[in-house]
Design a protein around this motif. Sequence first.
Motif, PDB file in Angstrom:
ATOM      1  N   LEU A 115      -0.965  37.057 -11.120  1.00  0.00           N
ATOM      2  CA  LEU A 115      -0.952  35.805 -10.291  1.00  0.00           C
ATOM      3  C   LEU A 115      -1.942  34.758 -10.518  1.00  0.00           C
ATOM      4  O   LEU A 115      -1.588  33.601 -10.479  1.00  0.00           O
ATOM      5  N   LEU A 116      -3.318  35.190 -10.759  1.00  0.00           N
ATOM      6  CA  LEU A 116      -4.152  34.296 -10.671  1.00  0.00           C
ATOM      7  C   LEU A 116      -5.405  34.493 -11.598  1.00  0.00           C
ATOM      8  O   LEU A 116      -6.570  33.685 -11.397  1.00  0.00           O
ATOM      9  N   ASN A 117      -5.059  35.139 -12.870  1.00  0.00           N
ATOM     10  CA  ASN A 117      -6.295  35.383 -13.683  1.00  0.00           C
ATOM     11  C   ASN A 117      -6.376  34.006 -14.365  1.00  0.00           C
ATOM     12  O   ASN A 117      -7.944  33.946 -14.756  1.00  0.00           O
ATOM     13  N   ARG A 118      -5.706  33.233 -14.737  1.00  0.00           N
ATOM     14  CA  ARG A 118      -6.055  32.162 -15.369  1.00  0.00           C
ATOM     15  C   ARG A 118      -5.152  30.957 -14.941  1.00  0.00           C
ATOM     16  O   ARG A 118      -4.039  31.099 -14.074  1.00  0.00           O
ATOM     17  N   GLU A 119      -5.546  29.729 -15.403  1.00  0.00           N
ATOM     18  CA  GLU A 119      -4.563  28.645 -14.896  1.00  0.00           C
ATOM     19  C   GLU A 119      -3.162  28.676 -15.499  1.00  0.00           C
ATOM     20  O   GLU A 119      -2.273  28.135 -14.827  1.00  0.00           O
ATOM     21  N   THR A 120      -2.729  29.619 -16.615  1.00  0.00           N
ATOM     22  CA  THR A 120      -1.527  29.746 -16.765  1.00  0.00           C
ATOM     23  C   THR A 120      -0.805  30.827 -16.154  1.00  0.00           C
ATOM     24  O   THR A 120       0.238  31.237 -16.523  1.00  0.00           O
ATOM     25  N   SER A 121      -1.446  31.472 -15.191  1.00  0.00           N
ATOM     26  CA  SER A 121      -1.076  32.545 -14.195  1.00  0.00           C
ATOM     27  C   SER A 121       0.094  31.966 -13.490  1.00  0.00           C
ATOM     28  O   SER A 121       0.240  30.695 -13.417  1.00  0.00           O
ATOM     29  N   PHE A 122       0.793  32.926 -12.787  1.00  0.00           N
ATOM     30  CA  PHE A 122       2.172  32.650 -11.967  1.00  0.00           C
ATOM     31  C   PHE A 122       1.940  31.630 -11.145  1.00  0.00           C
ATOM     32  O   PHE A 122       2.476  30.542 -10.972  1.00  0.00           O
ATOM     33  N   VAL A 123       0.728  31.909 -10.181  1.00  0.00           N
ATOM     34  CA  VAL A 123       0.643  30.827  -8.960  1.00  0.00           C
ATOM     35  C   VAL A 123       0.117  29.554  -9.429  1.00  0.00           C
ATOM     36  O   VAL A 123       1.022  28.385  -8.898  1.00  0.00           O
ATOM     37  N   PRO A 124      -0.564  29.309 -10.513  1.00  0.00           N
ATOM     38  CA  PRO A 124      -1.055  27.828 -10.878  1.00  0.00           C
ATOM     39  C   PRO A 124       0.177  27.203 -11.501  1.00  0.00           C
ATOM     40  O   PRO A 124       0.379  26.044 -11.483  1.00  0.00           O
ATOM     41  N   THR A 125       1.113  28.081 -12.067  1.00  0.00           N
ATOM     42  CA  THR A 125       1.982  27.507 -13.065  1.00  0.00           C
ATOM     43  C   THR A 125       3.197  27.121 -11.977  1.00  0.00           C
ATOM     44  O   THR A 125       3.853  26.123 -12.357  1.00  0.00           O
ATOM     45  N   MET A 126       3.489  27.845 -11.185  1.00  0.00           N
ATOM     46  CA  MET A 126       4.670  27.684 -10.288  1.00  0.00           C
ATOM     47  C   MET A 126       4.321  26.715  -9.087  1.00  0.00           C
ATOM     48  O   MET A 126       5.230  26.021  -8.857  1.00  0.00           O
ATOM     49  N   PHE A 127       3.405  26.873  -8.520  1.00  0.00           N
ATOM     50  CA  PHE A 127       3.065  26.251  -7.407  1.00  0.00           C
ATOM     51  C   PHE A 127       2.110  24.869  -7.311  1.00  0.00           C
ATOM     52  O   PHE A 127       1.368  24.575  -8.383  1.00  0.00           O
ATOM     53  N   SER A 128       2.072  24.277  -6.252  1.00  0.00           N
ATOM     54  CA  SER A 128       1.241  22.893  -6.102  1.00  0.00           C
ATOM     55  C   SER A 128      -0.228  23.200  -6.193  1.00  0.00           C
ATOM     56  O   SER A 128      -0.895  22.116  -6.191  1.00  0.00           O
ATOM     57  N   TYR A 129      -0.479  24.538  -6.097  1.00  0.00           N
ATOM     58  CA  TYR A 129      -2.015  24.840  -6.172  1.00  0.00           C
ATOM     59  C   TYR A 129      -2.474  25.092  -7.361  1.00  0.00           C
ATOM     60  O   TYR A 129      -1.906  26.090  -8.095  1.00  0.00           O
ATOM     61  N   ASN A 130      -3.670  24.549  -7.985  1.00  0.00           N
ATOM     62  CA  ASN A 130      -4.024  24.917  -9.207  1.00  0.00           C
ATOM     63  C   ASN A 130      -4.834  26.395  -8.855  1.00  0.00           C
ATOM     64  O   ASN A 130      -4.906  26.611  -7.761  1.00  0.00           O
ATOM     65  N   ARG A 131      -5.551  26.868  -9.764  1.00  0.00           N
ATOM     66  CA  ARG A 131      -6.370  28.130  -9.764  1.00  0.00           C
ATOM     67  C   ARG A 131      -7.248  28.127  -8.755  1.00  0.00           C
ATOM     68  O   ARG A 131      -7.474  28.892  -7.738  1.00  0.00           O
ATOM     69  N   GLU A 132      -8.199  26.910  -8.864  1.00  0.00           N
ATOM     70  CA  GLU A 132      -9.461  26.644  -7.878  1.00  0.00           C
ATOM     71  C   GLU A 132      -8.831  26.629  -6.526  1.00  0.00           C
ATOM     72  O   GLU A 132      -9.660  27.357  -5.692  1.00  0.00           O
ATOM     73  N   ASN A 133      -7.910  26.001  -6.316  1.00  0.00           N
ATOM     74  CA  ASN A 133      -7.633  25.811  -4.886  1.00  0.00           C
ATOM     75  C   ASN A 133      -6.808  26.816  -4.315  1.00  0.00           C
ATOM     76  O   ASN A 133      -6.906  27.288  -3.132  1.00  0.00           O
ATOM     77  N   ALA A 134      -6.037  27.545  -5.126  1.00  0.00           N
ATOM     78  CA  ALA A 134      -5.556  28.838  -4.707  1.00  0.00           C
ATOM     79  C   ALA A 134      -6.592  29.953  -4.293  1.00  0.00           C
ATOM     80  O   ALA A 134      -6.219  30.500  -3.307  1.00  0.00           O
ATOM     81  N   LEU A 135      -7.475  30.006  -4.989  1.00  0.00           N
ATOM     82  CA  LEU A 135      -8.649  30.899  -4.744  1.00  0.00           C
ATOM     83  C   LEU A 135      -9.328  30.572  -3.588  1.00  0.00           C
ATOM     84  O   LEU A 135      -9.554  31.344  -2.684  1.00  0.00           O
ATOM     85  N   LYS A 136      -9.569  29.222  -3.167  1.00  0.00           N
ATOM     86  CA  LYS A 136      -9.817  28.710  -2.002  1.00  0.00           C
ATOM     87  C   LYS A 136      -9.179  29.254  -0.668  1.00  0.00           C
ATOM     88  O   LYS A 136      -9.530  29.392   0.473  1.00  0.00           O
ATOM     89  N   VAL A 137      -7.876  29.040  -0.809  1.00  0.00           N
ATOM     90  CA  VAL A 137      -6.752  29.418   0.150  1.00  0.00           C
ATOM     91  C   VAL A 137      -7.061  30.976   0.438  1.00  0.00           C
ATOM     92  O   VAL A 137      -7.287  31.271   1.460  1.00  0.00           O
ATOM     93  N   LEU A 138      -7.023  31.836  -0.664  1.00  0.00           N
ATOM     94  CA  LEU A 138      -7.311  32.948  -0.413  1.00  0.00           C
ATOM     95  C   LEU A 138      -8.658  33.279   0.360  1.00  0.00           C
ATOM     96  O   LEU A 138      -8.766  34.247   1.400  1.00  0.00           O
ATOM     97  N   GLY A 139      -9.766  32.596  -0.100  1.00  0.00           N
ATOM     98  CA  GLY A 139     -10.894  32.756   0.566  1.00  0.00           C
ATOM     99  C   GLY A 139     -10.688  32.381   1.744  1.00  0.00           C
ATOM    100  O   GLY A 139     -11.624  33.090   2.597  1.00  0.00           O
ATOM    101  N   THR A 140     -10.353  31.401   2.400  1.00  0.00           N
ATOM    102  CA  THR A 140      -9.996  31.114   3.798  1.00  0.00           C
ATOM    103  C   THR A 140      -9.460  32.160   4.289  1.00  0.00           C
ATOM    104  O   THR A 140      -9.773  32.637   5.689  1.00  0.00           O
ATOM    105  N   ALA A 141      -8.282  32.696   3.892  1.00  0.00           N
ATOM    106  CA  ALA A 141      -7.821  33.861   4.568  1.00  0.00           C
ATOM    107  C   ALA A 141      -8.556  34.970   4.760  1.00  0.00           C
ATOM    108  O   ALA A 141      -8.536  35.601   5.821  1.00  0.00           O
ATOM    109  N   VAL A 142      -9.549  35.367   3.771  1.00  0.00           N
ATOM    110  CA  VAL A 142     -10.394  36.364   3.900  1.00  0.00           C
ATOM    111  C   VAL A 142     -11.336  36.189   5.018  1.00  0.00           C
ATOM    112  O   VAL A 142     -11.621  37.081   5.948  1.00  0.00           O
ATOM    113  N   ASP A 143     -11.843  34.735   5.034  1.00  0.00           N
ATOM    114  CA  ASP A 143     -12.789  34.444   6.008  1.00  0.00           C
ATOM    115  C   ASP A 143     -12.302  34.582   7.508  1.00  0.00           C
ATOM    116  O   ASP A 143     -13.005  34.776   8.480  1.00  0.00           O
TER     117      ASP A 143
END
Length: 201
Positions: A43-71
């Motif tokens: 899903l998130l290993n690199r910029e060409t992984s599933f989430v950054p490729t399919m959705f409007s979040y790049n890898r950095e922002n997707a990780l921020k969203v996940l970080g907020t969920a964890v926090d």
Amino acid sequence: MIVAGTFCAVNNHYLDERHPLRVLMFPHQHQTILINNNTIKLLLNRETSFVPTMFSYNRENALKVLGTAVDNFDIGLMDIEENFKRRGLDKDRDGLAYPYRENTNRMWHIIEEHVENYINLYYRTKQSVEKDKQLEEWFKALNRYIPQGIKQYTPTLTRESLRKLVTTFIYTASVEHELVGTVAIRYLLWQHLLPYQVPLD
């Protein structure tokens, strides 16, 4: 992934392989860490992984969203009944039925009854829980490693808290995991739920 992987690691590290609770949870945690670790890479290993490729979040922002969920993680919301109550979805409104609630509640109660019977078989008294030093360390470790801890959900180590924690783990690792993997994935391209990218070329 936040709950199931942490539970698996804590179970394996703090409970002997023949400890009653580890025996109960092991079938539900089998290969969970392996599956989760592989899924994260997919899903998130690199910029060409599933989430950054399919959705409007790049890898950095997707990780921020996940970080907020964890926090902001709250293990109480993994308890399906408590989740529905907090969101005001524990009863039908305006004549609208909520089949998901009925189905998941039914599964929750089956798991809960099984867990309660099992715990009552091995821990017949309050003192039997208090005397189990492995259980005490397991409880402390869950509170230490699960984001925001478990004390708001289960303040002290009792048979009741064991029932709640183990039911939550088994439900999450089985029912919820199945729903996310087989049902929710069908809605990945619903743009109003998960905005996706359309390449210019």
